[in-house]
Design an enzyme around this catalytic site. Structure first.
Site, PDB file in Angstrom:
ATOM      1  CD  GLN A 196      -2.782   1.071   2.533  1.00 27.72           C
ATOM      2  OE1 GLN A 196      -2.282   0.859   3.635  1.00 27.72           O
ATOM      3  NE2 GLN A 196      -4.075   1.238   2.372  1.00 27.72           N
ATOM      4  N   GLY A 248      -6.348   4.529   3.021  1.00 30.86           N
ATOM      5  CA  GLY A 248      -7.603   3.793   2.876  1.00 30.86           C
ATOM      6  C   GLY A 248      -7.477   2.720   1.810  1.00 30.86           C
ATOM      7  CG  HIS A 249     -10.373  -0.418   1.869  1.00 37.08           C
ATOM      8  ND1 HIS A 249     -11.358   0.218   1.176  1.00 37.08           N
ATOM      9  CD2 HIS A 249     -10.920  -0.790   3.056  1.00 37.08           C
ATOM     10  CE1 HIS A 249     -12.463   0.231   1.890  1.00 37.08           C
ATOM     11  NE2 HIS A 249     -12.233  -0.363   3.046  1.00 37.08           N
ATOM     12  CG  ASN A 272     -12.356  -5.546   4.082  1.00 40.12           C
ATOM     13  OD1 ASN A 272     -11.923  -4.937   3.107  1.00 40.12           O
ATOM     14  ND2 ASN A 272     -13.240  -5.028   4.917  1.00 40.12           N
ATOM     15  CG  ASP A 318     -11.165  -7.924   8.670  1.00 42.79           C
ATOM     16  OD1 ASP A 318     -11.993  -8.020   7.748  1.00 42.79           O
ATOM     17  OD2 ASP A 318     -10.988  -6.873   9.305  1.00 42.79           O
ATOM     18  CE  LYS A 340     -14.023  -4.829   9.815  1.00 44.56           C
ATOM     19  NZ  LYS A 340     -12.746  -4.693   9.090  1.00 44.56           N
TER      20      LYS A 340
END
Length: 409
Positions: free
Chosen positions: A86, A114-115, A143, A145, A292
Site C-alpha cells: 500500500q 484507505g483501501h 478484506n 479479515d 475485527k
C-alpha cells in the site's frame, strides 16, 4: 502549497499514480467538498440478482479456462505478485493545509490512504500491467479479515458472463446494520453509489437507518474486470475519481494535544460509481464474516461456525449470534496478537453458541469448559476481577455472577 506535498511524496519515492490519487483528494479538500450525499439526490435500490438464483443460470463456455487461470499459480513463493504494498499519504495540517510536520517522529507525518488505494497501487507498482500481460482478466478483492470471502465459482461465472466492469457483493441489512453504509442509486446519472454514515446529512439520519428503504450493505467483496479498470484509469489520467473521506485526527494519534491534521482516504467499494455498467449481487450473510473484535473472534471460534472440507468457514445455522462484550475489558487491542491475548483471557474453552441468538457480557468473565448458550443470555460481573462462567446450559436468562459467587461462598 500543493508543490510541497508533491516534493515530499517524490522524495519518499511515491509512484506517479500515488501522487495523482493524493492530488485528487487534496483538491477536493481545498475546494471544500463535503462528500455529503443527501436523501434527495439518491433513490433506493430494490431489484438485484440473488446469488442463489445465479447458480444454474451463469455458466459461460470458458468456465474451465477461468478455473485453470484461478489455480495456475500454486507456488506463491515463486509468484512475482504475491503481495501488493500500500502507498502512504502525507497528513495535512488542518490549520494551514500544508504537509504536517512532526520532527520528534517523522514517520507520524504519514498515514495509510484507505483501501481505495488498491487502484493506484495496482497501477503504480506495475502489477496491473503484469497481470494483464499474463492474460488475467478478473480480480476478486476482499478484506483480509473477512473469512467468509472465499472464491465462489458461481459468482465468478456470473461476473465473467455479465461483462460488467465492476460487481459488488451486498447483503441484506438488519437492525444491527442500520448505522452502516448502504447501496443506493444516484438520481443525476443512474449510477450505483455507496453512502456511508459520514456522507449522510444530519436531517437524513432517519432515512439512512431505514433498512426497509435502503436494504443492502457493502460486504467489500468486489469483482473487478482488469482490462476495463485499466481503460478507466487511462481515460482519467491514471486516477479513479473516488469520493474523499476526510478523517480528523492529531498528528500523533496518542497525543490529543498534538497538531490537528486531516487524513485523506478513499474506499475501494466506492469505485462502484466510477463505471456505467457496475452491478451488485445479493449474497448470503455467510459471505460476510469479519473478525475485527474479540466478540467476532469468540463467535468464529465457537460452534456457530464450522470448517468445511475446503478449509473455509461457514455458519452452522442461518445466522450468527449477536455478541456484545464489555468495551472496558475487551475492546482495546493492539493488532492480531493483542486480540488473541484478550481472547485467551476471556475463555478457557469457547462456549457453545450455535443455538444462541445473543450474548451480552458486562464486566470481566472467564468461560470454563461445558458452557452452552441458548437464546438471549446476559452475564453481569460488577467487580473488576474476572469471575468464572462454570459448566452449565444457559437458556434466555440474565446471570449476576458476583451475586452468584457470594451465594456459593
Amino acid at each position: 502549497p500543493w508543490e510541497l506535498f508533491e516534493k515530499k511524496m517524490e522524495q519518499k519515492g511515491s509512484s506517479q499514480a500515488a501522487i495523482g490519487a493524493f492530488k485528487h483528494n487534496y483538491e477536493q479538500l481545498v475546494a471544500g467538498v463535503t462528500g455529503l450525499l443527501p436523501e434527495s439526490d439518491i433513490e433506493s435500490v430494490t431489484e438485484l440478482p440473488y446469488l442463489e438464483s445465479l447458480k444454474s443460470s451463469s455458466s459461460p463456455d470458458n468456465l474451465q479456462e477461468l478455473l485453470s487461470q484461478t489455480v495456475a499459480h500454486k507456488d506463491l513463493i515463486e509468484e512475482e505478485d504475491v503481495e501488493l504494498l500500500q502507498n502512504a499519504s502525507t497528513k495535512v495540517d488542518a490549520a494551514t493545509l500544508k504537509p504536517a510536520e512532526y520532527p520528534e517522529n517523522p514517520d507520524m507525518e504519514w498515514c495509510p490512504p484507505g483501501h481505495g488505494d488498491i487502484y493506484p497501487s495496482l497501477l503504480g507498482s506495475g502489477m496491473l500491467d503484469r497481470l494483464l500481460k499474463k492474460g488475467l482478466k478478473f480480480l476478486f478483492v476482499s478484506n483480509s479479515d473477512n473469512l467468509g470471502a472465499t472464491l465462489d465459482l458461481d459468482l465468478l461465472a456470473y461476473f465473467a458472463s455479465s461483462d460488467k466492469s465492476f460487481v459488488m457483493e451486498v447483503a441484506e441489512r438488519t437492525a444491527s446494520d442500520k448505522k452502516g453504509g448502504h447501496l443506493a442509486k444516484r438520481k443525476s446519472d443512474g449510477r450505483l453509489v455507496l453512502r456511508e454514515s459520514a456522507q449522510c446529512p444530519d436531517g437524513d439520519k432517519a432515512a439512512f437507518e431505514d433498512i426497509s428503504k435502503h436494504k443492502f450493505f457493502n460486504t467489500n467483496n468486489l469483482w473487478v474486470n482488469l482490462p476495463k479498470l485499466k481503460a478507466a484509469l487511462d481515460a482519467a489520467g491514471g486516477v479513479l475519481p473516488l469520493p474523499l473521506i476526510k478523517n480528523k485526527k492529531t498528528v500523533n494519534p496518542r497525543d490529543s494535544g498534538s497538531t490537528p491534521v486531516f487524513q485523506l482516504e478513499t474506499a475501494m467499494g466506492a469505485a462502484i460509481e466510477c463505471f456505467d455498467d457496475s452491478g451488485a449481487v445479493v449474497v448470503p450473510r455467510s459471505r460476510f464474516a469479519p473478525v475485527k473484535t474479540c466478540a467476532d473472534l469468540l463467535v468464529l471460534r465457537s460452534d456457530a461456525y464450522k470448517i468445511t472440507q475446503a478449509s473455509t468457514v461457514e455458519l452452522s445455522d442461518v445466522a450468527a449470534p449477536a455478541v456484545k462484550l464489555d468495551d472496558g475489558h475487551y475492546k482495546s487491542v493492539e493488532g492480531v496478537g493483542g486480540l488473541v491475548d484478550k481472547m485467551d483471557a476471556l475463555v478457557k474453552t469457547v462456549p457453545s453458541l450455535w443455538q444462541a441468538t445473543s450474548l451480552t457480557v458486562k464486566g470481566p468473565v472467564r468461560f470454563e469448559a461445558g458452557v452452552v448458550i441458548k437464546g438471549d443470555v446476559t452475564l453481569i460481573n460488577s467487580t473488576n476481577e474476572p469471575l468464572p462462567v462454570r459448566s452449565r446450559i444457559l437458556v434466555s436468562t440474565t446471570i449476576d455472577l458476583a451475586e452468584e459467587s457470594k451465594s456459593k461462598a
